[in-house]
Design a protein around this motif. Structure first.
Motif, PDB file in Angstrom:
ATOM      1  N   VAL A 221       0.835  -1.198   0.000  1.00 49.95           N
ATOM      2  CA  VAL A 221       0.000   0.000   0.000  1.00 49.95           C
ATOM      3  C   VAL A 221       0.873   1.253   0.000  1.00 49.95           C
ATOM      4  CG1 VAL A 221      -1.731   1.286   1.317  1.00 49.95           C
ATOM      5  CG2 VAL A 221      -1.926  -1.201   1.104  1.00 49.95           C
ATOM      6  N   ALA A 222       1.940   1.240   0.792  1.00 53.32           N
ATOM      7  CA  ALA A 222       2.856   2.393   0.837  1.00 53.32           C
ATOM      8  C   ALA A 222       3.521   2.609  -0.519  1.00 53.32           C
ATOM      9  CB  ALA A 222       3.912   2.185   1.920  1.00 53.32           C
ATOM     10  N   PHE A 223       3.867   1.528  -1.201  1.00 57.46           N
ATOM     11  CA  PHE A 223       4.462   1.643  -2.531  1.00 57.46           C
ATOM     12  C   PHE A 223       3.470   2.278  -3.505  1.00 57.46           C
ATOM     13  CE2 PHE A 223       5.282  -0.043  -6.790  1.00 57.46           C
ATOM     14  CZ  PHE A 223       6.588   0.388  -6.973  1.00 57.46           C
ATOM     15  N   MET A 224       2.225   1.859  -3.451  1.00 60.19           N
ATOM     16  CA  MET A 224       1.205   2.434  -4.327  1.00 60.19           C
ATOM     17  C   MET A 224       0.996   3.917  -4.030  1.00 60.19           C
ATOM     18  SD  MET A 224      -1.640  -0.602  -4.608  1.00 60.19           S
ATOM     19  CE  MET A 224      -2.797   0.455  -5.437  1.00 60.19           C
ATOM     20  N   GLU A 225       0.977   4.279  -2.762  1.00 57.41           N
ATOM     21  CA  GLU A 225       0.816   5.688  -2.385  1.00 57.41           C
ATOM     22  C   GLU A 225       1.998   6.509  -2.882  1.00 57.41           C
ATOM     23  OE1 GLU A 225       0.245   5.606   1.835  1.00 57.41           O
ATOM     24  OE2 GLU A 225      -1.813   4.855   1.658  1.00 57.41           O
TER      25      GLU A 225
ATOM     26  N   GLY B 100      18.972  -6.395   5.731  1.00 58.05           N
ATOM     27  CA  GLY B 100      18.756  -5.480   6.853  1.00 58.05           C
ATOM     28  C   GLY B 100      18.107  -4.174   6.459  1.00 58.05           C
ATOM     29  N   ALA B 101      17.833  -3.983   5.179  1.00 58.43           N
ATOM     30  CA  ALA B 101      17.267  -2.718   4.706  1.00 58.43           C
ATOM     31  C   ALA B 101      15.820  -2.570   5.163  1.00 58.43           C
ATOM     32  CB  ALA B 101      17.344  -2.639   3.192  1.00 58.43           C
ATOM     33  N   ASP B 102      15.464  -1.346   5.488  1.00 60.16           N
ATOM     34  CA  ASP B 102      14.094  -1.044   5.902  1.00 60.16           C
ATOM     35  C   ASP B 102      13.304  -0.578   4.690  1.00 60.16           C
ATOM     36  OD1 ASP B 102      11.779  -0.362   7.236  1.00 60.16           O
ATOM     37  OD2 ASP B 102      12.629   1.434   8.187  1.00 60.16           O
ATOM     38  N   TRP B 103      12.234  -1.281   4.378  1.00 55.00           N
ATOM     39  CA  TRP B 103      11.446  -0.942   3.189  1.00 55.00           C
ATOM     40  C   TRP B 103      10.861   0.450   3.300  1.00 55.00           C
ATOM     41  CZ3 TRP B 103       6.334   0.199   3.873  1.00 55.00           C
ATOM     42  CH2 TRP B 103       5.703  -0.287   5.028  1.00 55.00           C
ATOM     43  N   ARG B 104      10.580   0.910   4.527  1.00 53.47           N
ATOM     44  CA  ARG B 104      10.009   2.250   4.704  1.00 53.47           C
ATOM     45  C   ARG B 104      10.984   3.321   4.244  1.00 53.47           C
ATOM     46  NH1 ARG B 104       9.267  -0.789   8.949  1.00 53.47           N
ATOM     47  NH2 ARG B 104       7.208  -1.428   9.546  1.00 53.47           N
ATOM     48  N   ALA B 105      12.244   3.130   4.541  1.00 57.08           N
ATOM     49  CA  ALA B 105      13.257   4.094   4.115  1.00 57.08           C
ATOM     50  C   ALA B 105      13.422   4.088   2.602  1.00 57.08           C
ATOM     51  CB  ALA B 105      14.585   3.796   4.805  1.00 57.08           C
ATOM     52  N   LEU B 106      13.331   2.924   2.007  1.00 53.37           N
ATOM     53  CA  LEU B 106      13.494   2.823   0.554  1.00 53.37           C
ATOM     54  C   LEU B 106      12.309   3.435  -0.182  1.00 53.37           C
ATOM     55  CD1 LEU B 106      14.893  -0.811   0.312  1.00 53.37           C
ATOM     56  CD2 LEU B 106      16.150   1.326   0.021  1.00 53.37           C
ATOM     57  N   ILE B 107      11.118   3.239   0.320  1.00 57.11           N
ATOM     58  CA  ILE B 107       9.930   3.796  -0.330  1.00 57.11           C
ATOM     59  C   ILE B 107       9.823   5.287  -0.049  1.00 57.11           C
ATOM     60  CG2 ILE B 107       7.406   3.786  -0.367  1.00 57.11           C
ATOM     61  CD1 ILE B 107       7.541   0.756   0.029  1.00 57.11           C
TER      62      ILE B 107
END
Length: 80
Positions: free
Chosen positions: A35-39, A72-79
């Motif tokens: 959902v975050a990726f779509m946003e 170890g990467a955080d998807w929130r930081a990448l998006i």
């Protein structure tokens, strides 16, 4: 016709499932991440990401590849 947001979310779910070789325990991105990726795409590209999803799908697969290569990467930081 273009994809609806609901169709696009289903597509992302299926792509994530295929990338994980059908094993839900290997999902690199939770449902919230989809959902975050779509946003994120909607904010950056607008409605065009539903009408011409090729670039968005490529970006999604690239995101999964980065998460796969960097456990170890955080998807929130990448998006974000």
């Amino acid at each position: 016709s273009s994809l609806t947001p609901e169709d696009f979310l289903i597509l992302l779910h299926k792509l994530r499932h295929v990338y994980a070789a059908g094993d839900p325990s290997k999902y690199l991105l939770p449902d919230d991440g989809l959902v975050a990726f779509m946003e994120h795409c909607h904010k950056r590209i607008g409605e065009a990401y539903f009408r011409t999803p090729r670039t968005t799908i490529t970006s999604f697969i690239n995101l999964l590849a980065v998460l796969d290569q960097n456990p170890g990467a955080d998807w929130r930081a990448l998006i974000g």
